[in-house]
Design a protein around this motif. Sequence first.
Motif, PDB file in Angstrom:
ATOM      1  N   PRO A 165       0.808  -1.232   0.000  1.00  0.00           N
ATOM      2  CA  PRO A 165       0.000   0.000   0.000  1.00  0.00           C
ATOM      3  C   PRO A 165       0.840   1.281   0.000  1.00  0.00           C
ATOM      4  CG  PRO A 165      -0.952  -1.594   1.496  1.00  0.00           C
ATOM      5  CD  PRO A 165       0.344  -2.188   1.035  1.00  0.00           C
ATOM      6  N   MET A 166       1.912   1.312   0.806  1.00  0.00           N
ATOM      7  CA  MET A 166       2.714   2.525   0.877  1.00  0.00           C
ATOM      8  C   MET A 166       3.310   2.878  -0.477  1.00  0.00           C
ATOM      9  SD  MET A 166       6.025   3.450   3.256  1.00  0.00           S
ATOM     10  CE  MET A 166       7.199   2.481   2.312  1.00  0.00           C
ATOM     11  N   TYR A 167       3.840   1.863  -1.172  1.00  0.00           N
ATOM     12  CA  TYR A 167       4.468   2.128  -2.467  1.00  0.00           C
ATOM     13  C   TYR A 167       3.435   2.347  -3.566  1.00  0.00           C
ATOM     14  CZ  TYR A 167       8.791   1.014  -0.161  1.00  0.00           C
ATOM     15  OH  TYR A 167       9.861   1.038   0.701  1.00  0.00           O
ATOM     16  N   PHE A 168       2.234   1.814  -3.407  1.00  0.00           N
ATOM     17  CA  PHE A 168       1.152   2.149  -4.335  1.00  0.00           C
ATOM     18  C   PHE A 168       0.849   3.645  -4.261  1.00  0.00           C
ATOM     19  CE2 PHE A 168      -3.371   2.965  -5.014  1.00  0.00           C
ATOM     20  CZ  PHE A 168      -3.529   2.499  -6.300  1.00  0.00           C
ATOM     21  N   PRO A 193      -2.685  -5.273   6.723  1.00  0.00           N
ATOM     22  CA  PRO A 193      -3.126  -5.849   5.447  1.00  0.00           C
ATOM     23  C   PRO A 193      -4.632  -5.749   5.224  1.00  0.00           C
ATOM     24  CG  PRO A 193      -1.593  -7.323   6.567  1.00  0.00           C
ATOM     25  CD  PRO A 193      -1.971  -6.262   7.557  1.00  0.00           C
ATOM     26  N   VAL A 194      -5.413  -5.718   6.316  1.00  0.00           N
ATOM     27  CA  VAL A 194      -6.870  -5.638   6.195  1.00  0.00           C
ATOM     28  C   VAL A 194      -7.314  -4.184   5.998  1.00  0.00           C
ATOM     29  CG1 VAL A 194      -9.070  -6.080   7.342  1.00  0.00           C
ATOM     30  CG2 VAL A 194      -7.173  -7.698   7.586  1.00  0.00           C
ATOM     31  N   LEU A 195      -6.774  -3.294   6.839  1.00  0.00           N
ATOM     32  CA  LEU A 195      -7.183  -1.887   6.784  1.00  0.00           C
ATOM     33  C   LEU A 195      -6.668  -1.180   5.532  1.00  0.00           C
ATOM     34  CD1 LEU A 195      -6.651  -0.903  10.536  1.00  0.00           C
ATOM     35  CD2 LEU A 195      -8.809  -1.384   9.375  1.00  0.00           C
ATOM     36  N   MET A 196      -5.557  -1.677   4.961  1.00  0.00           N
ATOM     37  CA  MET A 196      -4.989  -1.062   3.756  1.00  0.00           C
ATOM     38  C   MET A 196      -4.939  -2.086   2.625  1.00  0.00           C
ATOM     39  SD  MET A 196      -4.411   2.146   4.336  1.00  0.00           S
ATOM     40  CE  MET A 196      -3.398   2.510   2.913  1.00  0.00           C
ATOM     41  N   ASN A 197      -6.065  -2.748   2.387  1.00  0.00           N
ATOM     42  CA  ASN A 197      -6.106  -3.713   1.278  1.00  0.00           C
ATOM     43  C   ASN A 197      -6.171  -2.978  -0.060  1.00  0.00           C
ATOM     44  OD1 ASN A 197      -8.938  -3.138   0.640  1.00  0.00           O
ATOM     45  ND2 ASN A 197      -9.400  -4.236   2.533  1.00  0.00           N
ATOM     46  N   ARG A 198      -6.125  -3.729  -1.151  1.00  0.00           N
ATOM     47  CA  ARG A 198      -6.046  -3.115  -2.485  1.00  0.00           C
ATOM     48  C   ARG A 198      -7.256  -2.222  -2.780  1.00  0.00           C
ATOM     49  NH1 ARG A 198      -3.279  -3.113  -6.933  1.00  0.00           N
ATOM     50  NH2 ARG A 198      -4.278  -2.942  -8.972  1.00  0.00           N
ATOM     51  N   LYS A 199      -8.444  -2.677  -2.371  1.00  0.00           N
ATOM     52  CA  LYS A 199      -9.647  -1.884  -2.615  1.00  0.00           C
ATOM     53  C   LYS A 199      -9.568  -0.541  -1.907  1.00  0.00           C
ATOM     54  CE  LYS A 199     -14.694  -2.065  -2.328  1.00  0.00           C
ATOM     55  NZ  LYS A 199     -15.867  -2.868  -1.912  1.00  0.00           N
ATOM     56  N   VAL A 200      -9.096  -0.551  -0.659  1.00  0.00           N
ATOM     57  CA  VAL A 200      -8.959   0.700   0.099  1.00  0.00           C
ATOM     58  C   VAL A 200      -7.948   1.614  -0.571  1.00  0.00           C
ATOM     59  CG1 VAL A 200      -8.183   1.688   2.294  1.00  0.00           C
ATOM     60  CG2 VAL A 200      -9.646  -0.347   2.290  1.00  0.00           C
ATOM     61  N   ASP A 215      -2.029   6.101   6.174  1.00  0.00           N
ATOM     62  CA  ASP A 215      -1.305   4.857   5.921  1.00  0.00           C
ATOM     63  C   ASP A 215      -0.195   4.655   6.939  1.00  0.00           C
ATOM     64  OD1 ASP A 215      -0.260   2.600   4.097  1.00  0.00           O
ATOM     65  OD2 ASP A 215       1.450   3.970   4.187  1.00  0.00           O
ATOM     66  N   ARG A 216       0.529   5.720   7.257  1.00  0.00           N
ATOM     67  CA  ARG A 216       1.619   5.624   8.249  1.00  0.00           C
ATOM     68  C   ARG A 216       1.054   5.330   9.644  1.00  0.00           C
ATOM     69  NH1 ARG A 216       5.114   3.501   6.722  1.00  0.00           N
ATOM     70  NH2 ARG A 216       3.460   2.813   5.326  1.00  0.00           N
ATOM     71  N   TYR A 217      -0.115   5.918   9.945  1.00  0.00           N
ATOM     72  CA  TYR A 217      -0.757   5.661  11.243  1.00  0.00           C
ATOM     73  C   TYR A 217      -1.101   4.177  11.384  1.00  0.00           C
ATOM     74  CZ  TYR A 217      -4.924   4.851  14.065  1.00  0.00           C
ATOM     75  OH  TYR A 217      -5.833   4.311  14.927  1.00  0.00           O
ATOM     76  N   VAL A 218      -1.689   3.607  10.344  1.00  0.00           N
ATOM     77  CA  VAL A 218      -2.054   2.197  10.390  1.00  0.00           C
ATOM     78  C   VAL A 218      -0.807   1.323  10.503  1.00  0.00           C
ATOM     79  CG1 VAL A 218      -3.191   0.314   9.154  1.00  0.00           C
ATOM     80  CG2 VAL A 218      -4.158   2.610   9.070  1.00  0.00           C
ATOM     81  N   ALA A 219       0.259   1.681   9.764  1.00  0.00           N
ATOM     82  CA  ALA A 219       1.477   0.881   9.780  1.00  0.00           C
ATOM     83  C   ALA A 219       2.139   0.877  11.152  1.00  0.00           C
ATOM     84  CB  ALA A 219       2.452   1.412   8.728  1.00  0.00           C
ATOM     85  N   VAL A 220       2.109   2.016  11.856  1.00  0.00           N
ATOM     86  CA  VAL A 220       2.788   2.126  13.150  1.00  0.00           C
ATOM     87  C   VAL A 220       1.893   1.672  14.289  1.00  0.00           C
ATOM     88  CG1 VAL A 220       3.847   3.735  14.795  1.00  0.00           C
ATOM     89  CG2 VAL A 220       4.300   3.980  12.349  1.00  0.00           C
TER      90      VAL A 220
END
Length: 316
Positions: A56-59, A131-138, A119-124
């Motif tokens: 997700p981050m690199y997308f 993987p669920v909160l930042m899936n491809r659809k999101v 995205d950074r908030y979810v990652a940290v």
Amino acid sequence: MRNRTSPSDFILLGLLLKSEITGIVFTVIFVIFVVAVMANLVMIFLIQVDSRLHTPMYFLLNQLSIMDTLFICTTVPKLLVDMVSKEKTISFVGCGLQIFLYSTTIGSEFFLLGLMAYDRYVAVCKPLRYPVLMNRKVCLLLAAGAWFGGSLDGFLLTPITMNIPYCSSLSINHFFCEIPAVLRLACTDTSLYEALMNICCVLMLLIPVSIISISYSLILLAVHRMHSAEGRKKAFTTCSSHLTAVSILYGAAFYTYVVPQSFHTPEKDKVVSTFYTIVSPMLNPLIYSLRNKDVMGAFKRILTHCSSQRVVASIA
């Protein structure tokens, strides 16, 4: 001055009024432009071909590089052409197209940088659910939302700007058709439109800034609770590149669209515009690549693969 009765060419006075150092400035801007375009295209290429960067981050970084490439290509090629030619005109349609493209791309970048903070908030703070909160659809929805927000800005501001009656003196004291510079040529009172434009821009800044502020407040709380020094270092490394990019773009935008016009001068506006239209698109990919082990690793793997292919080809 009489009113303009039909669309005609605008004259861009350019970045420099003195011609003594035009050659030096042209060379510097050309080098920055080439580096910016190449760096962003390399980022896009690496993210597309390296499966380890399909996250997700690199997308979102891929979207940022696309925006930066479009953004710098909207203004700088015309600036470089004007610096070496006697004709420094831009058509009425061309000016409107330039306003629409840069309004859309910079507006999209505002929103995207705000969403990247989420995205950074979810990652940290929620790494297990990342993987669920930042899936491809999101990710697709976030990117589409950023582009939609930016294009909405372009569709709102461009028609109004280009339908204001302008005077017969169509010399824009700028190097591209930036809205505040174009409005100085109006033959009518534009204070109401400028107030509405400022409100629109403040809202466009306020929404992503709110997301960034909330996200990083929660990140700081999470980092404060961490007992591992390595964990804290990783969290700060993860967020530092994003904060650097945010500071550069939002600082320039705040001056251009939020600070009252009484504090502006054409010279100051050109310096600030140069920073966010030319320098920022070059710095963003460098910030994210030079300070990122994943990107540098992908770059080295591509070089190694190319070298091995050459060796095989030479042996064959």
